[in-house]
Design an enzyme around this catalytic site. Structure first.
Site, PDB file in Angstrom:
ATOM      1  N   ALA A   1       0.822  -1.369   0.138  1.00  0.00           N
ATOM      2  CA  ALA A   1       0.050   0.028   0.139  1.00  0.00           C
ATOM      3  C   ALA A   1       0.941   1.131   0.136  1.00  0.00           C
ATOM      4  CB  ALA A   1      -1.032  -0.064   1.220  1.00  0.00           C
TER       5      ALA A   1
ATOM      6  N   GLY B   1       0.364  -5.192   0.385  1.00  0.00           N
ATOM      7  CA  GLY B   1      -0.789  -5.089  -0.395  1.00  0.00           C
ATOM      8  C   GLY B   1      -0.284  -5.830  -1.720  1.00  0.00           C
TER       9      GLY B   1
ATOM     10  N   GLU C   1      -0.664  -9.424  -1.156  1.00  0.00           N
ATOM     11  CA  GLU C   1      -2.087  -9.711  -1.058  1.00  0.00           C
ATOM     12  C   GLU C   1      -2.565  -9.706  -2.524  1.00  0.00           C
ATOM     13  OE1 GLU C   1      -2.231  -6.506   2.003  1.00  0.00           O
ATOM     14  OE2 GLU C   1      -3.663  -7.931   2.802  1.00  0.00           O
TER      15      GLU C   1
ATOM     16  N   GLU D   1       3.583  -5.352   7.209  1.00  0.00           N
ATOM     17  CA  GLU D   1       2.847  -4.492   7.804  1.00  0.00           C
ATOM     18  C   GLU D   1       3.555  -4.136   9.218  1.00  0.00           C
ATOM     19  OE1 GLU D   1       1.698  -6.809   5.784  1.00  0.00           O
ATOM     20  OE2 GLU D   1       0.361  -5.898   4.512  1.00  0.00           O
TER      21      GLU D   1
HETATM   22  N1  COA Z   1       4.582   3.381  -0.386  1.00  0.00           N
HETATM   23  C1  COA Z   1       5.112   4.199  -0.803  1.00  0.00           C
HETATM   24  N2  COA Z   1       6.375   4.770  -1.389  1.00  0.00           N
HETATM   25  C2  COA Z   1       7.074   3.464  -1.567  1.00  0.00           C
HETATM   26  C3  COA Z   1       6.661   2.329  -1.020  1.00  0.00           C
HETATM   27  C4  COA Z   1       5.291   2.306  -0.261  1.00  0.00           C
HETATM   28  N3  COA Z   1       4.896   1.068   0.115  1.00  0.00           N
HETATM   29  N4  COA Z   1       7.558   1.373  -1.162  1.00  0.00           N
HETATM   30  C5  COA Z   1       8.613   2.148  -1.910  1.00  0.00           C
HETATM   31  N5  COA Z   1       8.398   3.450  -1.996  1.00  0.00           N
HETATM   32  C6  COA Z   1       8.994   4.544  -2.653  1.00  0.00           C
HETATM   33  C7  COA Z   1      10.168   4.817  -1.795  1.00  0.00           C
HETATM   34  O1  COA Z   1       9.836   5.973  -0.826  1.00  0.00           O
HETATM   35  C8  COA Z   1      11.195   5.559  -2.651  1.00  0.00           C
HETATM   36  O2  COA Z   1      10.585   6.563  -2.924  1.00  0.00           O
HETATM   37  P1  COA Z   1      11.903   8.015  -3.107  1.00  0.00           P
HETATM   38  O3  COA Z   1      12.576   7.817  -4.290  1.00  0.00           O
HETATM   39  O4  COA Z   1      10.953   9.042  -3.497  1.00  0.00           O
HETATM   40  O5  COA Z   1      12.445   8.011  -1.922  1.00  0.00           O
HETATM   41  C9  COA Z   1      10.981   4.620  -3.834  1.00  0.00           C
HETATM   42  O6  COA Z   1       9.589   3.867  -3.592  1.00  0.00           O
HETATM   43  C10 COA Z   1      11.962   3.508  -4.027  1.00  0.00           C
HETATM   44  O7  COA Z   1      12.070   3.041  -2.921  1.00  0.00           O
HETATM   45  P2  COA Z   1      13.437   2.558  -1.802  1.00  0.00           P
HETATM   46  O8  COA Z   1      12.998   2.115  -0.701  1.00  0.00           O
HETATM   47  O9  COA Z   1      14.143   3.741  -2.267  1.00  0.00           O
HETATM   48  O10 COA Z   1      13.888   1.278  -2.686  1.00  0.00           O
HETATM   49  P3  COA Z   1      15.091  -0.004  -2.150  1.00  0.00           P
HETATM   50  O11 COA Z   1      15.532  -0.652  -3.220  1.00  0.00           O
HETATM   51  O12 COA Z   1      16.138   0.737  -1.070  1.00  0.00           O
HETATM   52  O13 COA Z   1      14.002  -0.732  -1.006  1.00  0.00           O
HETATM   53  C11 COA Z   1      11.866  -1.985  -0.597  1.00  0.00           C
HETATM   54  C12 COA Z   1      12.969  -1.412  -1.836  1.00  0.00           C
HETATM   55  C13 COA Z   1      10.535  -2.579  -1.135  1.00  0.00           C
HETATM   56  C14 COA Z   1      12.712  -2.839   0.353  1.00  0.00           C
HETATM   57  C15 COA Z   1      11.495  -0.589   0.300  1.00  0.00           C
HETATM   58  O14 COA Z   1      11.064   0.351  -0.736  1.00  0.00           O
HETATM   59  C16 COA Z   1      10.430  -0.801   1.207  1.00  0.00           C
HETATM   60  O15 COA Z   1      10.793  -1.474   2.037  1.00  0.00           O
HETATM   61  N6  COA Z   1       8.955  -0.504   0.925  1.00  0.00           N
HETATM   62  C17 COA Z   1       8.071  -0.470   1.793  1.00  0.00           C
HETATM   63  C18 COA Z   1       7.601  -2.074   1.687  1.00  0.00           C
HETATM   64  C19 COA Z   1       6.477  -1.947   2.605  1.00  0.00           C
HETATM   65  O16 COA Z   1       6.534  -1.856   3.899  1.00  0.00           O
HETATM   66  N7  COA Z   1       5.205  -2.451   2.272  1.00  0.00           N
HETATM   67  C20 COA Z   1       3.890  -2.610   3.093  1.00  0.00           C
HETATM   68  C21 COA Z   1       3.211  -1.467   3.102  1.00  0.00           C
HETATM   69  S1  COA Z   1       1.809  -1.686   4.208  1.00  0.00           S
END
Ligand code: COA
Length: 259
Positions: free
Chosen positions: A66, A111, A114, A134
């Protein structure tokens, strides 16, 4: 209809639904979820569509969850409405009478995991990562994740993934039964299309009834065996059943019309 967050194309009768927000790793904001719902309705209603493929834009993510930027303003009432609306759309994927395959081309977190689990089948590329992170954010899955993960991999393993927030790779996901196949990223769409095309040669009503029976297994309000008896009987009333049986006896290929 035009989509803001999706690329939607009918490719030889298969609707390709690509979540196209690569700047945020295809995170699902509210609008994107609504648009997915609309695209899925097209799968239901368009007679020229035999199934759908859901995937993410780029090579890094299917859907990284999400959109966390929408979480800061979320109160209890909003959260309930958001979750309910998501459930309706994800259920419509699961109950779609035509096959829907997730091509998981990278992160499928929260999500995203999911969404993949709501699809009928999942094919992952070697760089795919699955997880329900989450609890890292002080929340739990809200689009069916706590239930569908148990259905797909069992209670103990689901409990571990949900509570540790660990990510698993494609190979482990295949071992656990979370994905049907692991294919190179460039082959995901071909593999999914091959499966959908194979299913499209079968009797469409029989496929729709199979979806209903399989899903009835997980529906506490239904007895799956009773549903099977009823659906089996209703198949007998279809033209396709007569055509299928006749074609076999006449040693020819059946021409199913979905009636
Ligand atoms: N919501 C909003 N933005 C997100 C996102 C999410 N779920 N997941 C990634 N992004 C954004 C980051 O904020 C970043 O934006 P920016 O470039 O403006 O800073 C961009 O996507 C790239 O992500 P980044 O974290 O820099 O990539 P990474 O390769 O270092 O890490 C992940 C990848 C997927 C491990 C990491 O982005 C992450 O943990 N995301 C959240 C996952 C999560 O908790 N999802 C469940 C939500 S309920």
């Amino acid at each position: 209809m035009p989509y803001t967050n999706l690329l939607v194309n009918n490719v030889d009768g298969i609707l390709h639904i690509v979540i196209n927000r690569p700047q945020s790793l295809n995170a699902l904001n509210r609008e994107t979820i609504q648009e997915i719902g609309k695209a899925i309705q097209e799968v239901y209603t368009n007679k020229d569509i035999k199934g759908a493929i859901l995937t993410g834009a780029g090579e890094k993510a299917f859907v990284a969850g999400a959109d966390i930027s929408e979480f800061t303003a979320l109160n209890q009432e909003d959260a309930k409405a958001l979750s309910k609306a998501g459930h309706v759309i994800f259920d419509s994927i699961e109950n779609c009478p035509k096959p829907i395959v997730a091509c998981v081309n990278g992160f499928a977190l929260g999500g995203g995991c999911e969404l993949a689990m709501a699809c009928h089948m999942r094919i992952a590329s070697p760089n795919a990562k699955f997880g329900q992170p989450e609890v890292n954010l002080g929340i739990i899955p809200g689009y069916g994740g706590t239930q569908r993960l148990i259905q797909l991999i069992g209670k103990g393993r689901a409990f571990e993934l949900l509570c540790t927030a660990d990510m698993i790779d494609a190979e482990r996901a295949e071992e656990l039964g979370l994905v049907n196949y692991v294919e190179m990223q460039g082959d995901l769409i071909n593999k999914a299309s091959e499966i959908i095309n194979k299913i499209s040669k079968k009797a469409p009503l029989a496929i729709a009834k199979t979806v209903a029976c399989v899903n009835a297994y997980f529906d506490n309000s239904k007895n799956g065996f009773e549903v099977e008896i009823d659906e089996f009987a209703s198949c007998a009333a279809t033209e396709d059943f007569k055509e299928g049986a006749s074609a076999f006896l006449e040693k020819r290929r059946a021409n199913f019309l979905g009636r």
